[in-house]
Scaffold this motif. Sequence first.
Motif, mmCIF file in Angstrom:
data_model
loop_
_atom_site.group_PDB
_atom_site.id
_atom_site.type_symbol
_atom_site.label_atom_id
_atom_site.label_comp_id
_atom_site.label_asym_id
_atom_site.label_seq_id
_atom_site.Cartn_x
_atom_site.Cartn_y
_atom_site.Cartn_z
ATOM 1 N N THR A 101 0.874 -1.169 0.001
ATOM 2 C CA THR A 101 0.089 0.053 0.044
ATOM 3 C C THR A 101 1.052 1.169 0.012
ATOM 4 O O THR A 101 2.382 1.106 0.107
ATOM 5 N N PRO A 102 0.423 2.522 -0.105
ATOM 6 C CA PRO A 102 1.280 3.732 -0.047
ATOM 7 C C PRO A 102 2.018 3.730 1.356
ATOM 8 O O PRO A 102 2.953 4.460 1.348
ATOM 9 N N ALA A 103 1.573 2.997 2.326
ATOM 10 C CA ALA A 103 2.024 3.215 3.602
ATOM 11 C C ALA A 103 2.911 2.130 3.932
ATOM 12 O O ALA A 103 3.721 2.291 4.918
ATOM 13 N N SER A 104 2.597 0.993 3.456
ATOM 14 C CA SER A 104 3.498 -0.355 3.925
ATOM 15 C C SER A 104 3.433 -1.539 2.931
ATOM 16 O O SER A 104 2.606 -1.417 1.787
ATOM 17 N N LYS A 105 4.149 -2.362 3.370
ATOM 18 C CA LYS A 105 4.219 -3.602 2.607
ATOM 19 C C LYS A 105 4.260 -4.856 3.760
ATOM 20 O O LYS A 105 5.030 -5.112 4.736
ATOM 21 N N ALA A 106 2.992 -5.533 3.601
ATOM 22 C CA ALA A 106 2.774 -6.674 4.815
ATOM 23 C C ALA A 106 1.908 -7.556 4.225
ATOM 24 O O ALA A 106 1.343 -7.649 3.265
ATOM 25 N N ALA A 107 1.845 -8.826 5.089
ATOM 26 C CA ALA A 107 1.102 -9.899 4.913
ATOM 27 C C ALA A 107 -0.097 -9.759 5.395
ATOM 28 O O ALA A 107 -0.364 -9.475 6.519
ATOM 29 N N SER A 108 -1.405 -10.141 4.526
ATOM 30 C CA SER A 108 -2.666 -9.866 5.266
ATOM 31 C C SER A 108 -3.362 -11.285 5.128
ATOM 32 O O SER A 108 -2.966 -11.990 4.125
ATOM 33 N N TRP A 109 -4.200 -11.667 6.026
ATOM 34 C CA TRP A 109 -5.119 -12.843 6.040
ATOM 35 C C TRP A 109 -6.393 -12.297 5.866
ATOM 36 O O TRP A 109 -6.949 -11.477 6.308
ATOM 37 N N GLY A 110 -7.137 -13.680 5.292
ATOM 38 C CA GLY A 110 -8.794 -13.439 5.212
ATOM 39 C C GLY A 110 -9.168 -13.967 6.566
ATOM 40 O O GLY A 110 -8.352 -14.412 7.332
ATOM 41 N N GLN A 111 -10.627 -13.769 6.485
ATOM 42 C CA GLN A 111 -11.249 -14.429 7.686
ATOM 43 C C GLN A 111 -11.283 -16.077 7.636
ATOM 44 O O GLN A 111 -11.725 -16.679 8.651
ATOM 45 N N GLY A 112 -11.242 -16.618 6.604
ATOM 46 C CA GLY A 112 -11.340 -17.775 6.387
ATOM 47 C C GLY A 112 -12.643 -18.248 5.992
ATOM 48 O O GLY A 112 -13.813 -17.629 6.091
ATOM 49 N N THR A 113 -12.772 -19.629 5.201
ATOM 50 C CA THR A 113 -13.993 -20.137 4.878
ATOM 51 C C THR A 113 -14.106 -21.724 4.970
ATOM 52 O O THR A 113 -13.044 -22.290 4.750
ATOM 53 N N GLN A 114 -15.169 -22.077 5.520
ATOM 54 C CA GLN A 114 -14.943 -23.369 5.822
ATOM 55 C C GLN A 114 -15.196 -24.470 4.678
ATOM 56 O O GLN A 114 -16.129 -24.232 3.861
ATOM 57 N N VAL A 115 -14.550 -25.524 4.437
ATOM 58 C CA VAL A 115 -14.700 -26.678 3.428
ATOM 59 C C VAL A 115 -14.969 -27.874 4.150
ATOM 60 O O VAL A 115 -13.903 -28.261 4.996
ATOM 61 N N THR A 116 -15.854 -28.500 3.835
ATOM 62 C CA THR A 116 -16.521 -29.863 4.568
ATOM 63 C C THR A 116 -16.682 -30.670 3.530
ATOM 64 O O THR A 116 -17.596 -30.494 2.653
ATOM 65 N N VAL A 117 -15.994 -31.755 3.566
ATOM 66 C CA VAL A 117 -16.058 -32.958 2.669
ATOM 67 C C VAL A 117 -16.752 -33.964 3.527
ATOM 68 O O VAL A 117 -15.963 -34.739 4.019
ATOM 69 N N SER A 118 -17.883 -34.492 3.027
ATOM 70 C CA SER A 118 -18.520 -35.483 3.616
ATOM 71 C C SER A 118 -19.740 -36.147 2.956
ATOM 72 O O SER A 118 -20.354 -35.222 2.251
#
Length: 119
Positions: A101-118
Amino acid sequence: QVQLVESGGGLVQPGGSLRLSCAASGSIFSIYAMGWYRQAPGKQRELVAGITSGGSTNYADSVKGRFTISRDNAKDTLYLQMNSLKPEDTAVYYCNAVVVTPASKAASWGQGTQVTVSS
């Protein structure tokens, strides 16, 4: 501030397919490497697949030949096509990206999404 929002998770039968998406938004100048990670209950988070800004990819041995990672740089979006899903693929899947970004360089994470195989 950068946000990563995953979508596309759900319940699928063994042998089925899902496509995950991760859209980045905010004051983005550029995005370097991106990746999908997953975390199953009681286990550590692990790398599933990664992709560089130039399109080079790498995969965990457990998903090679079944999963395909891709990205649309114009849309700042990451994808994971998952085929021939197995019960052991059940986990929360997280998107990760190194964002400038204009201010930084950093790793970001999403909130996650559930995958269920059943069945």
